[in-house]
Design a protein around this motif. Sequence first.
Motif, mmCIF file in Angstrom:
data_model
loop_
_atom_site.group_PDB
_atom_site.id
_atom_site.type_symbol
_atom_site.label_atom_id
_atom_site.label_comp_id
_atom_site.label_asym_id
_atom_site.label_seq_id
_atom_site.Cartn_x
_atom_site.Cartn_y
_atom_site.Cartn_z
ATOM 1 N N GLN A 140 -6.476 6.539 4.963
ATOM 2 C CA GLN A 140 -7.105 5.705 5.976
ATOM 3 C C GLN A 140 -7.069 6.377 7.346
ATOM 4 O OE1 GLN A 140 -5.216 1.931 6.573
ATOM 5 N NE2 GLN A 140 -6.698 1.266 8.099
ATOM 6 N N GLN A 141 -5.947 6.974 7.697
ATOM 7 C CA GLN A 141 -5.835 7.649 8.988
ATOM 8 C C GLN A 141 -6.740 8.866 9.064
ATOM 9 O OE1 GLN A 141 -1.686 8.386 9.619
ATOM 10 N NE2 GLN A 141 -1.252 6.255 10.135
ATOM 11 N N ARG A 187 0.857 -1.175 0.000
ATOM 12 C CA ARG A 187 0.000 0.000 0.000
ATOM 13 C C ARG A 187 0.895 1.228 0.000
ATOM 14 N NH1 ARG A 187 -4.312 -0.227 4.512
ATOM 15 N NH2 ARG A 187 -4.969 1.604 3.379
ATOM 16 N N ASP A 214 -2.340 5.878 0.573
ATOM 17 C CA ASP A 214 -3.400 5.000 1.076
ATOM 18 C C ASP A 214 -3.436 4.999 2.597
ATOM 19 O OD1 ASP A 214 -4.087 4.309 -1.507
ATOM 20 O OD2 ASP A 214 -2.853 2.490 -1.509
ATOM 21 N N HIS A 215 -2.269 4.915 3.213
ATOM 22 C CA HIS A 215 -2.202 4.948 4.675
ATOM 23 C C HIS A 215 -2.688 6.290 5.217
ATOM 24 C CE1 HIS A 215 -0.267 1.119 5.416
ATOM 25 N NE2 HIS A 215 0.573 1.358 4.422
#
Length: 154
Positions: free
Chosen positions: A40-41, A32, A36-37
Amino acid sequence: MININDKLKSLRTGDGTRRARTKEASSIGKTRTFTDHLVQQVEEISAPTLNDELTRIREALEDASENLERNPTIGNLEIYRVLLSNLIGKATKGAYEVEGVGPGWSLTDKHHVIRKIDEEAEALLLLVLNEQKDTLKIAAKLTHLKGLVVDLLS
């Protein structure tokens, strides 16, 4: 005019978006990106609090209750029931924690300890249930009538 099926789809809690995201992630591959991270956060941080979510559902439930009292149709009953189910489900998950204690693999062999986590969520749930007593009676009568109609048709 709003289609009842479209409204019910938007009210249901399991909308499948998580499944779609996991399918996309698995189809792309196991790696990822940083973006993307980060996305998401941000989604996790910007998620509404339990009380905000319960208040929003409560307002929608009050509107659905008024619609059901004015126009007691099966569609309005179904919308009311879905909203009430969402409210009760979210409030109980947020207000209580259930833990199985004791030996055994099956749930019947264990004792269950229920802990109150959030008193505000519990108070809101009790308040809504007390406010909605009359509409719950109407919903019960409509459900009973719906069952009678199904029995007559079969």
